[in-house]
Design a protein around this motif. Structure first.
Motif, PDB file in Angstrom:
ATOM      1  N   UNK A 175     -86.150  20.365  -4.643  1.00 52.71           N
ATOM      2  CA  UNK A 175     -84.404  21.197  -4.797  1.00 52.71           C
ATOM      3  C   UNK A 175     -84.563  22.017  -3.667  1.00 52.71           C
ATOM      4  N   UNK A 176     -83.759  23.209  -3.447  1.00 52.56           N
ATOM      5  CA  UNK A 176     -83.535  24.338  -2.518  1.00 52.56           C
ATOM      6  C   UNK A 176     -82.719  23.695  -0.992  1.00 52.56           C
ATOM      7  N   UNK A 177     -82.671  24.916  -0.401  1.00 49.37           N
ATOM      8  CA  UNK A 177     -81.669  25.002   0.442  1.00 49.37           C
ATOM      9  C   UNK A 177     -81.680  23.808   1.448  1.00 49.37           C
ATOM     10  N   UNK A 216     -72.415  27.394   4.289  1.00 48.52           N
ATOM     11  CA  UNK A 216     -71.245  27.529   3.289  1.00 48.52           C
ATOM     12  C   UNK A 216     -70.713  26.269   3.389  1.00 48.52           C
ATOM     13  N   UNK A 217     -70.911  25.468   1.356  1.00 47.19           N
ATOM     14  CA  UNK A 217     -69.709  24.167   1.446  1.00 47.19           C
ATOM     15  C   UNK A 217     -70.708  23.055   1.453  1.00 47.19           C
ATOM     16  N   UNK A 218     -71.784  23.219   1.656  1.00 49.52           N
ATOM     17  CA  UNK A 218     -72.734  22.078   1.936  1.00 49.52           C
ATOM     18  C   UNK A 218     -73.916  22.395   2.371  1.00 49.52           C
ATOM     19  N   UNK A 219     -74.108  21.459   2.873  1.00 55.15           N
ATOM     20  CA  UNK A 219     -75.688  20.833   3.405  1.00 55.15           C
ATOM     21  C   UNK A 219     -75.046  20.887   5.239  1.00 55.15           C
ATOM     22  N   UNK A 220     -75.820  21.141   6.144  1.00 55.68           N
ATOM     23  CA  UNK A 220     -75.403  20.624   7.768  1.00 55.68           C
ATOM     24  C   UNK A 220     -76.756  20.292   7.937  1.00 55.68           C
TER      25      UNK A 220
END
Length: 266
Positions: free
Chosen positions: A76-78, A110-114
């Motif tokens: 997990x993680x950013x 912002x709003x999820x992952x890119x």
């Protein structure tokens, strides 16, 4: 702002290892192929390539999460690496050279992952494409032997080349009518399938492409390559990025028209 170039270099190392593993078993007479619960094929090469990439990532980026087609999510993680060990398995098992390893890094935003890094490596075609956020998109043999890619400037649908994977998916989605209407409006249609149309949109040799049903690992690497080449990558619903379960990619100039045919509600 992170520049992600170290991650891009790592992705190339991962792709090199995957290329060696997949090419070693390509056209092997004793290749083992199984059917997954969703009735799609998976070969021993798919599993071996993903295991190889996961092992290297766990050593090089132990804090990052990994999402792969064959073995799911781990960690997990950013930051999240998204892997499709062989995109185009049906081609692979039949000896058709149109398949690739897709490696992407997605970062929390912002709003999820890119997607912020993408490498698409097609060793049987002798081709590789890649991109990192804010650094452009490139194709070539290696990081030091590459040419920058730009999408086309075709602004009229009647002059556009459109690629897709198959007819059946559009029929299942209930969008076959719009799809056929689009094919009648464009200059040329071809069904190259899988990763390749997205790379050709990024190179400027195609203008639009779309697929009705996809997973994140099918799209994440393609999305960053297309957008860094100056194109537009969304779902059929118009949502930017690889998050909609389907995809539409274009040179940007034709995107609204593309969506209008394939998703009339857009």
């Amino acid at each position: 702002m992170p520049d992600y170039l170290d991650d891009l270099r790592l992705a190339h190392v991962l792709a090199d290892a995957a290329d060696a593993a997949t090419m070693d078993r390509f056209k092997a007479l004793d290749l083992k192929v199984e059917t997954k619960p969703d009735m799609t094929p998976v070969s021993e090469a798919d599993k071996a390539a993903e295991e190889l990439i996961r092992g290297q990532l766990q050593r090089a980026r132990p804090r990052d999460a990994i999402l792969g087609e064959e073995y799911g999510i781990e960690g997990s993680g950013p930051r999240r690496w998204v892997i499709d060990p062989i995109d185009g398995t049906k081609n692979y098992v039949r000896g058709v050279p149109v398949w690739a390893t897709l490696i992407a890094l997605m970062d929390a935003c912002e709003g999820g992952y890119e997607p912020v890094v993408g490498v698409v490596s097609a060793p049987a075609l002798g081709r590789r494409w890649w991109a990192a956020k804010n650094h452009g998109a490139f194709t070539g043999r290696s990081l030091t032997s590459a040419s920058r890619m730009h999408v086309s400037r075709v602004g009229n649908l009647a002059d556009a080349s459109f690629a897709y994977s198959s007819l059946s998916g559009w029929e299942e989605k209930g969008s076959l009518g719009g799809f056929l209407d689009l094919t009648r409006q464009v200059w040329r249609t071809r069904a190259y399938g899988d990763f390749w149309p997205y790379m050709m949109v990024a190179e400027g040799s195609l203008d639009i492409c779309a697929e009705p049903e996809l997973s994140l690992w099918d799209m994440a690497a393609n999305a960053i390559v297309v957008t860094e080449a100056g194109g537009t990558f969304t779902g059929l619903d118009g949502r930017p990025g690889p998050h909609s379960g389907n995809a539409a990619a274009s040179n940007g100039l034709l995107h609204d028209e593309l969506l209008g045919y394939l998703n009339p509600r857009h």
